[in-house]
Design an enzyme around this catalytic site. Sequence first.
Site, PDB file in Angstrom:
ATOM      1  N   LYS A  53       0.876  -1.192  -0.143  1.00 15.58           N
ATOM      2  CA  LYS A  53      -0.046  -0.039   0.058  1.00 15.58           C
ATOM      3  C   LYS A  53       0.901   1.231  -0.061  1.00 15.58           C
ATOM      4  O   LYS A  53       0.548   2.191  -0.678  1.00 15.58           O
ATOM      5  CB  LYS A  53      -0.991  -0.121   1.252  1.00 15.58           C
ATOM      6  CG  LYS A  53      -1.937  -0.971   1.152  1.00 15.58           C
ATOM      7  CD  LYS A  53      -2.648  -1.288   2.256  1.00 15.58           C
ATOM      8  CE  LYS A  53      -3.578  -2.556   2.211  1.00 15.58           C
ATOM      9  NZ  LYS A  53      -4.465  -3.185   3.280  1.00 15.58           N
ATOM     10  N   GLN A  97      -4.943  -1.645   9.662  1.00 21.23           N
ATOM     11  CA  GLN A  97      -4.718  -3.158   8.981  1.00 21.23           C
ATOM     12  C   GLN A  97      -5.442  -4.131   9.925  1.00 21.23           C
ATOM     13  O   GLN A  97      -5.072  -4.287  11.247  1.00 21.23           O
ATOM     14  CB  GLN A  97      -3.201  -3.318   8.937  1.00 21.23           C
ATOM     15  CG  GLN A  97      -2.929  -4.401   8.103  1.00 21.23           C
ATOM     16  CD  GLN A  97      -3.438  -4.647   6.683  1.00 21.23           C
ATOM     17  OE1 GLN A  97      -3.678  -3.592   5.842  1.00 21.23           O
ATOM     18  NE2 GLN A  97      -3.527  -5.820   6.031  1.00 21.23           N
ATOM     19  N   ASP A 120     -11.393   2.198   3.843  1.00 23.29           N
ATOM     20  CA  ASP A 120     -11.696   0.483   3.604  1.00 23.29           C
ATOM     21  C   ASP A 120     -13.061   0.350   3.419  1.00 23.29           C
ATOM     22  O   ASP A 120     -13.521  -0.587   2.865  1.00 23.29           O
ATOM     23  CB  ASP A 120     -11.521  -0.036   4.950  1.00 23.29           C
ATOM     24  CG  ASP A 120      -9.876  -0.830   5.119  1.00 23.29           C
ATOM     25  OD1 ASP A 120      -9.543  -1.272   4.122  1.00 23.29           O
ATOM     26  OD2 ASP A 120      -9.387  -0.642   6.164  1.00 23.29           O
TER      27      ASP A 120
END
Length: 290
Positions: A53, A97, A120
């Site tokens: 990422k 995460q 997300d």
Amino acid sequence: MTAEVIDGVACAASIESSLQIRIDSLKQQGIIPHLAVVIVGEDPASHVYVRAKQRACERLGINSTRIDLPEETSFEQLAEIVQDLNTDDSVHGILVQSPLPNGINELAITDMIEPSKDVDGFHPVNLGRLVQSRDDGQIPCTPYGVMELLHWAGIELTGKRAVVIGRSFNVGMSQALLLAQKGADATVTIVHSKTQNPEEVCKEADILIAAVGVPEMVLASWIKPGAVVIDVGVNRVEDSSKERGYRLAGDVHPDVADVASALSPVPGGVGPMTIAMLMSNTVRSSEKKL
Ligand code: GUN
């Protein structure tokens, strides 16, 4: 039949190049998109994903801040960091995460992320907007990436039978909603651990999306000849012949390529798409269109 390869690397590259134009335009207005990624603990796969990422941010000229926290971090400490990022006007996107260490309630942390910064798309407000088919939310990156990949590969969905294996809120369940939405217009079935005769249900699919997390579970005998198969699985399988001690396997057995008309590979299929859609969601947050 040898299935056509649905190339997620090429599709992600084309999405990144269209994002670049929007990023350059934001920069001309004095806005540099900024993604904050929080990682707690030492899960090796999570560290690989977070590095990927960060590299994508570097490629596109998106600022990224990485916050590494030790395994022993408490819920309260993580919550405080999320609150700080929520109120930091220089941060447009926040990603915590997953998985978090045992003892930290992941859904409670997700609930705290400001929905307009939830790149997300996991916050209940964004998932609710997805259920309502609204365009003012963020869509979870993996199922969003699958939809873009199908579109890019020219796969017609209208009126087709789509089967999604897996019902996680962030992949399977969201995927089913996206496939059934107006505009996509597939007829969708979800297969899960209590489904009777899953192979029979899968065999009815014109489009099969496997998001189950079991290596090579979907066999060639489950596939209707000519079906399109998207493999969302990224599983580490022990392999002493590899220097790192494992190989990556999808949820779909390689023999499926003999029956399907098109198949996304692992690696190089959905994985790069998930990252491209994270970049896309970050740019959208930066454009303050939410
Ligand atoms: N862990 C594995 N994939 C993801 C993802 O897309 N988002 C977050 N937050 N954690 C993950």
